[in-house]
Design a protein around this motif. Structure first.
Motif, PDB file in Angstrom:
ATOM      1  N   SER A   1     -13.221   0.704  -8.832  1.00 56.57           N
ATOM      2  CA  SER A   1     -13.382  -0.172  -7.707  1.00 56.57           C
ATOM      3  C   SER A   1     -12.088  -0.989  -7.199  1.00 56.57           C
ATOM      4  O   SER A   1     -11.696  -1.504  -6.474  1.00 56.57           O
ATOM      5  CB  SER A   1     -14.402  -0.954  -7.958  1.00 56.57           C
ATOM      6  N   ASP A   2     -11.152  -0.833  -8.207  1.00 52.45           N
ATOM      7  CA  ASP A   2      -9.867  -1.364  -8.086  1.00 52.45           C
ATOM      8  C   ASP A   2      -9.732  -0.055  -6.953  1.00 52.45           C
ATOM      9  O   ASP A   2      -8.518  -0.395  -6.718  1.00 52.45           O
ATOM     10  CB  ASP A   2      -8.944  -0.826 -10.129  1.00 52.45           C
TER      11      ASP A   2
ATOM     12  N   SER B   1      -8.838   0.198  -4.010  1.00 52.30           N
ATOM     13  CA  SER B   1      -8.955  -0.481  -2.957  1.00 52.30           C
ATOM     14  C   SER B   1      -7.726  -0.276  -1.472  1.00 52.30           C
ATOM     15  O   SER B   1      -7.154  -0.105  -1.922  1.00 52.30           O
ATOM     16  CB  SER B   1      -8.751  -2.218  -2.260  1.00 52.30           C
ATOM     17  N   HIS B   2      -7.864  -0.331  -0.508  1.00 54.47           N
ATOM     18  CA  HIS B   2      -7.035   0.698   0.791  1.00 54.47           C
ATOM     19  C   HIS B   2      -6.003  -0.851   0.886  1.00 54.47           C
ATOM     20  O   HIS B   2      -4.684  -0.145   1.157  1.00 54.47           O
ATOM     21  CB  HIS B   2      -7.493   0.193   2.346  1.00 54.47           C
ATOM     22  N   GLU B   3      -6.164  -1.767   0.446  1.00 64.07           N
ATOM     23  CA  GLU B   3      -4.574  -2.963   0.523  1.00 64.07           C
ATOM     24  C   GLU B   3      -4.097  -2.676  -0.963  1.00 64.07           C
ATOM     25  O   GLU B   3      -2.802  -3.117  -0.548  1.00 64.07           O
ATOM     26  CB  GLU B   3      -5.271  -3.839   0.199  1.00 64.07           C
TER      27      GLU B   3
ATOM     28  N   ARG C   1       0.548  -0.993  -0.154  1.00 63.79           N
ATOM     29  CA  ARG C   1       0.134   0.287  -0.194  1.00 63.79           C
ATOM     30  C   ARG C   1       0.688   1.215   0.186  1.00 63.79           C
ATOM     31  O   ARG C   1       0.857   2.583  -0.545  1.00 63.79           O
ATOM     32  CB  ARG C   1      -1.201  -0.051   1.442  1.00 63.79           C
TER      33      ARG C   1
ATOM     34  N   LYS D   1      -7.870   6.754  -7.483  1.00 56.94           N
ATOM     35  CA  LYS D   1      -8.138   7.455  -5.877  1.00 56.94           C
ATOM     36  C   LYS D   1      -9.473   8.683  -6.842  1.00 56.94           C
ATOM     37  O   LYS D   1     -10.809   8.305  -6.572  1.00 56.94           O
ATOM     38  CB  LYS D   1      -7.841   7.888  -4.691  1.00 56.94           C
TER      39      LYS D   1
ATOM     40  N   SER E   1      -4.389   4.084   2.321  1.00 60.32           N
ATOM     41  CA  SER E   1      -5.747   4.680   2.486  1.00 60.32           C
ATOM     42  C   SER E   1      -5.377   6.037   2.712  1.00 60.32           C
ATOM     43  O   SER E   1      -6.149   6.333   3.281  1.00 60.32           O
ATOM     44  CB  SER E   1      -5.206   4.161   4.043  1.00 60.32           C
TER      45      SER E   1
END
Length: 257
Positions: free
Chosen positions: A218-219, A221-223, A200, A213, A227
């Protein structure tokens, strides 16, 4: 007398900017590469809309700007070619003779690139969203937050163009600069999973992560991209782009050409 001669030998910033525009507009390679930034974004919206390839949790904004990742890479390539083209053609010497202040040369290139890519990016993303919204089935997908996200995406195009300019100035060879730009955009995401929990941080600091972002795909993600929020991610990319540009100015001043 010395003050007058120094002033007359160093054109004002406006004159340097006009000089850079004349060179940029005269090169077919940079013109077509810059046009590709907008064209790819718009064509991507049409393709995704007609192919029906969106996931249920995607947004109209994210789906319409699917190919903006490729466009962002092209924006970085435009920045690199802006200066590498002068090194390959040998005109960099004439440029530095016409504008002896090397910092002013790069500043004019950066302002020109940032302004053009911001306008092109904003117009292309607006058109892509309009086309995507018209083609995609109404009510099937969430719309996504259009503003101020589109301004952030356009700003990211401008920032990546300046990043490419800095890399091109440091590398000086077109092929090497283009490979470096593309590698910076792709490799952290490709190899990030090899670093476990550090993914990340490695992948999340890239321009592509900031773009995901901002487009609310939808890709994002925080992972995968960390974040850190969309706007802080944009700020981070802008910060290290400015650092690289300052380093490029320093290197340019220390080199003969």
């Amino acid at each position: 007398m010395s003050t007058l001669s120094t002033t007359s030998a160093t054109p004002a910033f406006g004159a340097a900017l006009a000089f850079e525009w004349t060179k940029f507009a005269s090169l077919r390679s940079t013109r077509w590469t810059t046009a590709a930034v907008g064209l790819l974004t718009v064509l991507g919206a049409v393709f995704v809309g007609l192919s029906g390839s969106l996931q249920p949790d995607d947004t109209v904004l994210g789906g319409s700007l699917t190919l903006s990742v490729v466009s962002l890479m092209v924006a970085g390539v435009v920045g690199a070619l802006t200066v590498c083209g002068e090194y390959s053609s040998g005109t960099i010497g004439s440029t530095l003779a016409a504008v002896p202040s090397r910092g002013r040369v790069l500043a004019a290139k950066a302002v020109l690139l940032a302004g053009m890519l911001f306008v092109i990016g904003l117009a292309a993303c607006l058109l892509a969203y309009a086309l995507g919204d018209a083609i995609l089935e109404s009510g099937k997908y969430a719309q996504g937050e259009l503003f101020p996200s589109l301004f952030g995406i356009a700003a990211l195009f401008a920032v990546v163009g300046v990043l490419g300019l800095a890399i091109g100035t440091l590398v000086r060879h077109a092929a090497g600069a283009v490979v470096t730009v593309v590698a910076l955009m792709l490799l952290p995401s490709l190899f990030g999973p090899l670093f476990g929990d550090l993914q990340r941080w490695i992948a999340g600091a890239t321009p592509t992560a900031a773009l995901e972002k901002l487009t609310q795909t939808s890709d994002a993600s925080h992972e995968a991209v960390g974040s850190l929020g969309a706007w802080p991610s944009l700020g981070l990319v802008a910060a290290y782009s400015v650092v690289l540009l300052v380093l490029a100015v320093t290197r340019l001043r220390r080199r003969d050409v």
